[in-house]
Write a protein that holds these residues in place. Structure first.
Motif, PDB file in Angstrom:
ATOM      1  N   VAL A   8       8.831  17.762 -24.107  1.00 32.93           N
ATOM      2  CA  VAL A   8       8.352  19.092 -23.731  1.00 32.93           C
ATOM      3  C   VAL A   8       6.872  19.262 -24.077  1.00 32.93           C
ATOM      4  CG1 VAL A   8       8.964  20.291 -25.884  1.00 32.93           C
ATOM      5  CG2 VAL A   8       8.989  21.535 -23.713  1.00 32.93           C
ATOM      6  N   LEU A   9       6.410  18.655 -25.176  1.00 26.46           N
ATOM      7  CA  LEU A   9       4.988  18.739 -25.530  1.00 26.46           C
ATOM      8  C   LEU A   9       4.128  18.003 -24.501  1.00 26.46           C
ATOM      9  CD1 LEU A   9       5.119  18.273 -29.402  1.00 26.46           C
ATOM     10  CD2 LEU A   9       4.548  20.369 -28.161  1.00 26.46           C
ATOM     11  N   LYS A  10       4.589  16.851 -24.041  1.00 23.13           N
ATOM     12  CA  LYS A  10       3.846  16.111 -23.018  1.00 23.13           C
ATOM     13  C   LYS A  10       3.824  16.880 -21.699  1.00 23.13           C
ATOM     14  CE  LYS A  10       4.643  11.487 -24.918  1.00 23.13           C
ATOM     15  NZ  LYS A  10       5.373  10.206 -24.757  1.00 23.13           N
ATOM     16  N   PHE A  11       4.916  17.588 -21.397  1.00 29.03           N
ATOM     17  CA  PHE A  11       4.962  18.407 -20.190  1.00 29.03           C
ATOM     18  C   PHE A  11       3.903  19.503 -20.259  1.00 29.03           C
ATOM     19  CE2 PHE A  11       6.504  22.141 -17.877  1.00 29.03           C
ATOM     20  CZ  PHE A  11       6.737  21.600 -16.629  1.00 29.03           C
ATOM     21  N   ILE A  12       3.785  20.155 -21.415  1.00 23.27           N
ATOM     22  CA  ILE A  12       2.772  21.198 -21.579  1.00 23.27           C
ATOM     23  C   ILE A  12       1.368  20.595 -21.510  1.00 23.27           C
ATOM     24  CG2 ILE A  12       1.797  22.853 -23.224  1.00 23.27           C
ATOM     25  CD1 ILE A  12       4.687  23.384 -24.168  1.00 23.27           C
ATOM     26  N   HIS A  13       1.172  19.461 -22.202  1.00 22.75           N
ATOM     27  CA  HIS A  13      -0.139  18.806 -22.273  1.00 22.75           C
ATOM     28  C   HIS A  13      -0.614  18.317 -20.912  1.00 22.75           C
ATOM     29  CE1 HIS A  13      -2.612  15.147 -22.644  1.00 22.75           C
ATOM     30  NE2 HIS A  13      -3.137  15.702 -23.720  1.00 22.75           N
ATOM     31  N   LEU A  28      -2.912  25.527 -15.598  1.00 26.82           N
ATOM     32  CA  LEU A  28      -3.577  26.692 -16.164  1.00 26.82           C
ATOM     33  C   LEU A  28      -5.096  26.557 -16.190  1.00 26.82           C
ATOM     34  CD1 LEU A  28      -1.197  27.303 -19.205  1.00 26.82           C
ATOM     35  CD2 LEU A  28      -1.596  28.926 -17.357  1.00 26.82           C
ATOM     36  N   PHE A  29      -5.586  25.366 -16.585  1.00 24.20           N
ATOM     37  CA  PHE A  29      -7.009  25.210 -16.882  1.00 24.20           C
ATOM     38  C   PHE A  29      -7.710  24.147 -16.042  1.00 24.20           C
ATOM     39  CE2 PHE A  29      -4.901  26.470 -20.956  1.00 24.20           C
ATOM     40  CZ  PHE A  29      -5.341  27.788 -20.954  1.00 24.20           C
ATOM     41  N   GLY A  30      -6.998  23.526 -15.109  1.00 23.30           N
ATOM     42  CA  GLY A  30      -7.640  22.572 -14.201  1.00 23.30           C
ATOM     43  C   GLY A  30      -7.777  21.168 -14.730  1.00 23.30           C
ATOM     44  N   LYS A  31      -7.277  20.901 -15.943  1.00 27.15           N
ATOM     45  CA  LYS A  31      -7.341  19.559 -16.515  1.00 27.15           C
ATOM     46  C   LYS A  31      -6.321  19.470 -17.649  1.00 27.15           C
ATOM     47  CE  LYS A  31     -10.841  20.646 -20.032  1.00 27.15           C
ATOM     48  NZ  LYS A  31      -9.959  20.340 -21.186  1.00 27.15           N
ATOM     49  N   PRO A  32      -5.875  18.244 -17.997  1.00 29.62           N
ATOM     50  CA  PRO A  32      -4.972  18.115 -19.157  1.00 29.62           C
ATOM     51  C   PRO A  32      -5.689  18.482 -20.441  1.00 29.62           C
ATOM     52  CG  PRO A  32      -4.975  16.124 -17.791  1.00 29.62           C
ATOM     53  CD  PRO A  32      -6.128  16.958 -17.339  1.00 29.62           C
ATOM     54  N   ALA A  33      -4.922  18.810 -21.467  1.00 33.46           N
ATOM     55  CA  ALA A  33      -5.514  19.006 -22.790  1.00 33.46           C
ATOM     56  C   ALA A  33      -6.101  17.676 -23.255  1.00 33.46           C
ATOM     57  CB  ALA A  33      -4.460  19.503 -23.774  1.00 33.46           C
ATOM     58  N   ASN A  34      -7.082  17.730 -24.144  1.00 33.39           N
ATOM     59  CA  ASN A  34      -7.755  16.508 -24.575  1.00 33.39           C
ATOM     60  C   ASN A  34      -6.937  15.656 -25.528  1.00 33.39           C
ATOM     61  OD1 ASN A  34     -10.359  18.598 -24.218  1.00 33.39           O
ATOM     62  ND2 ASN A  34     -10.647  16.548 -23.404  1.00 33.39           N
ATOM     63  N   ASP A  35      -6.055  16.294 -26.306  1.00 32.74           N
ATOM     64  CA  ASP A  35      -5.350  15.512 -27.315  1.00 32.74           C
ATOM     65  C   ASP A  35      -4.022  16.166 -27.666  1.00 32.74           C
ATOM     66  OD1 ASP A  35      -4.995  13.393 -29.000  1.00 32.74           O
ATOM     67  OD2 ASP A  35      -6.332  14.113 -30.580  1.00 32.74           O
ATOM     68  N   GLN A  43      -1.287  15.429 -30.887  1.00 30.77           N
ATOM     69  CA  GLN A  43      -1.040  14.636 -32.087  1.00 30.77           C
ATOM     70  C   GLN A  43       0.011  15.294 -32.962  1.00 30.77           C
ATOM     71  OE1 GLN A  43      -4.738  14.157 -34.206  1.00 30.77           O
ATOM     72  NE2 GLN A  43      -5.431  12.496 -32.890  1.00 30.77           N
ATOM     73  N   GLN A  44       0.710  14.465 -33.729  1.00 33.60           N
ATOM     74  CA  GLN A  44       1.612  14.984 -34.754  1.00 33.60           C
ATOM     75  C   GLN A  44       0.817  15.129 -36.040  1.00 33.60           C
ATOM     76  OE1 GLN A  44       5.099  12.633 -35.496  1.00 33.60           O
ATOM     77  NE2 GLN A  44       6.077  14.213 -36.730  1.00 33.60           N
ATOM     78  N   ALA A  45       1.063  16.207 -36.765  1.00 36.64           N
ATOM     79  CA  ALA A  45       0.358  16.428 -38.025  1.00 36.64           C
ATOM     80  C   ALA A  45       0.763  15.362 -39.038  1.00 36.64           C
ATOM     81  CB  ALA A  45       0.665  17.822 -38.569  1.00 36.64           C
ATOM     82  N   ASN A  46      -0.183  14.942 -39.852  1.00 36.80           N
ATOM     83  CA  ASN A  46       0.094  13.900 -40.848  1.00 36.80           C
ATOM     84  C   ASN A  46       1.005  14.393 -41.962  1.00 36.80           C
ATOM     85  OD1 ASN A  46      -1.537  12.002 -39.563  1.00 36.80           O
ATOM     86  ND2 ASN A  46      -3.381  12.766 -40.572  1.00 36.80           N
ATOM     87  N   ALA A  47       0.893  15.682 -42.292  1.00 39.00           N
ATOM     88  CA  ALA A  47       1.580  16.189 -43.477  1.00 39.00           C
ATOM     89  C   ALA A  47       2.976  16.739 -43.203  1.00 39.00           C
ATOM     90  CB  ALA A  47       0.735  17.283 -44.126  1.00 39.00           C
ATOM     91  N   ALA A  48       3.341  16.968 -41.936  1.00 39.08           N
ATOM     92  CA  ALA A  48       4.635  17.595 -41.650  1.00 39.08           C
ATOM     93  C   ALA A  48       5.209  17.058 -40.342  1.00 39.08           C
ATOM     94  CB  ALA A  48       4.481  19.108 -41.577  1.00 39.08           C
ATOM     95  N   ASP A  49       6.491  16.692 -40.368  1.00 37.09           N
ATOM     96  CA  ASP A  49       7.144  16.160 -39.181  1.00 37.09           C
ATOM     97  C   ASP A  49       7.364  17.219 -38.112  1.00 37.09           C
ATOM     98  OD1 ASP A  49       7.262  13.690 -40.384  1.00 37.09           O
ATOM     99  OD2 ASP A  49       9.320  13.935 -41.107  1.00 37.09           O
ATOM    100  N   ASP A  50       7.386  18.493 -38.509  1.00 42.38           N
ATOM    101  CA  ASP A  50       7.687  19.558 -37.549  1.00 42.38           C
ATOM    102  C   ASP A  50       6.433  20.208 -36.982  1.00 42.38           C
ATOM    103  OD1 ASP A  50       6.857  20.747 -39.884  1.00 42.38           O
ATOM    104  OD2 ASP A  50       8.388  22.323 -39.879  1.00 42.38           O
ATOM    105  N   GLU A  51       5.245  19.643 -37.239  1.00 43.59           N
ATOM    106  CA  GLU A  51       4.003  20.223 -36.760  1.00 43.59           C
ATOM    107  C   GLU A  51       3.271  19.263 -35.814  1.00 43.59           C
ATOM    108  OE1 GLU A  51       1.579  21.438 -40.021  1.00 43.59           O
ATOM    109  OE2 GLU A  51       2.965  23.018 -40.675  1.00 43.59           O
ATOM    110  N   TYR A  52       2.800  19.814 -34.705  1.00 42.08           N
ATOM    111  CA  TYR A  52       2.026  19.065 -33.720  1.00 42.08           C
ATOM    112  C   TYR A  52       0.794  19.877 -33.355  1.00 42.08           C
ATOM    113  CZ  TYR A  52       6.115  16.063 -33.106  1.00 42.08           C
ATOM    114  OH  TYR A  52       7.161  15.191 -33.314  1.00 42.08           O
ATOM    115  N   MET A  53      -0.226  19.194 -32.835  1.00 38.58           N
ATOM    116  CA  MET A  53      -1.471  19.859 -32.476  1.00 38.58           C
ATOM    117  C   MET A  53      -1.871  19.482 -31.060  1.00 38.58           C
ATOM    118  SD  MET A  53      -3.520  19.270 -36.070  1.00 38.58           S
ATOM    119  CE  MET A  53      -3.000  17.544 -36.095  1.00 38.58           C
ATOM    120  N   ILE A  54      -2.167  20.503 -30.259  1.00 34.79           N
ATOM    121  CA  ILE A  54      -2.703  20.313 -28.919  1.00 34.79           C
ATOM    122  C   ILE A  54      -4.157  20.765 -28.951  1.00 34.79           C
ATOM    123  CG2 ILE A  54      -2.530  20.950 -26.484  1.00 34.79           C
ATOM    124  CD1 ILE A  54       0.431  21.550 -26.952  1.00 34.79           C
TER     125      ILE A  54
END
Length: 203
Positions: free
Chosen positions: A91-96, A103-110, A112-123
């Protein structure tokens, strides 16, 4: 509007049935000036009703959430091959890679999964549209316009069955923002389901 005696075009494609654009050139756009005016009016409306920067960002997040839930519904309907995505990364790749260009005419740039927590990701987006040409009073120097995009992401995840906590769009306020990072922190039930899927794969 149809003129007197005019008949509707039976061959016209319903807006929700149009295929998702495959390239940036196929993405429908509006004049940047029209977008900038609309977004500035939205911020002004929210500022007039907010007692603090935190409340302003919460109001923008709520607007984004409503957009996100409808966006996921629209994209899922238009991309008829899409089935319910059981994995967090799916689902994260679908959004990315699918929703972001819409929405914005291009994919997001990145992504990543957060280093400190398994349940956190960053777009991350290095030139997010809502961060361009934003000028706010000095007293609102920490204001993050990316809050509306954080709400969109949260709404899309919730609509897809991956509820996440309300987060924020990182990036300095006051001056035009060159980079925005959306923090996604999934609820415990999502991570428990993900762990169960991984255990089932391992047998």
């Amino acid at each position: 509007m149809l003129g007197a005696g005019a008949r509707p075009n039976r061959h016209a494609v319903n807006i929700v049935e149009r295929p998702i654009p495959k390239t940036r050139a196929e993405v429908s756009t509006v004049a940047f000036s029209a977008y900038a005016y609309l977004f500035s009016e939205l911020i002004s409306y929210a500022m007039d009703r907010a007692a603090s920067i935190t409340e302003l960002e919460e109001r923008l997040d709520k607007v984004g959430y409503e957009v996100g839930t409808r966006m996921m519904e629209l994209l899922s309907y238009r991309e008829k091959t899409v089935r319910r995505k059981p994995e967090v990364l799916d689902v994260l790749k679908f959004i990315h890679s699918t929703a972001w260009p819409f929405l914005f005419g291009k994919p997001a740039n990145d992504l990543q999964q957060a280093n400190a927590a398994d349940d956190e990701y960053m777009i991350s987006d290095h030139d997010l549209l809502v961060g361009r040409y934003i000028s706010v009073p000095r007293s609102y120097a920490t204001f993050v316009p990316g809050s509306i995009v954080a709400g969109i992401v949260r709404g899309m995840l919730d609509a897809a069955g991956f509820p996440a906590h309300r987060g924020g769009g990182g990036g300095g306020g006051g001056a035009p923002q060159k980079s925005t990072t959306i923090l996604v922190k999934f609820e415990a039930a999502v991570m428990a389901r993900q762990a169960a899927l991984e255990n089932a794969r391992r047998g």
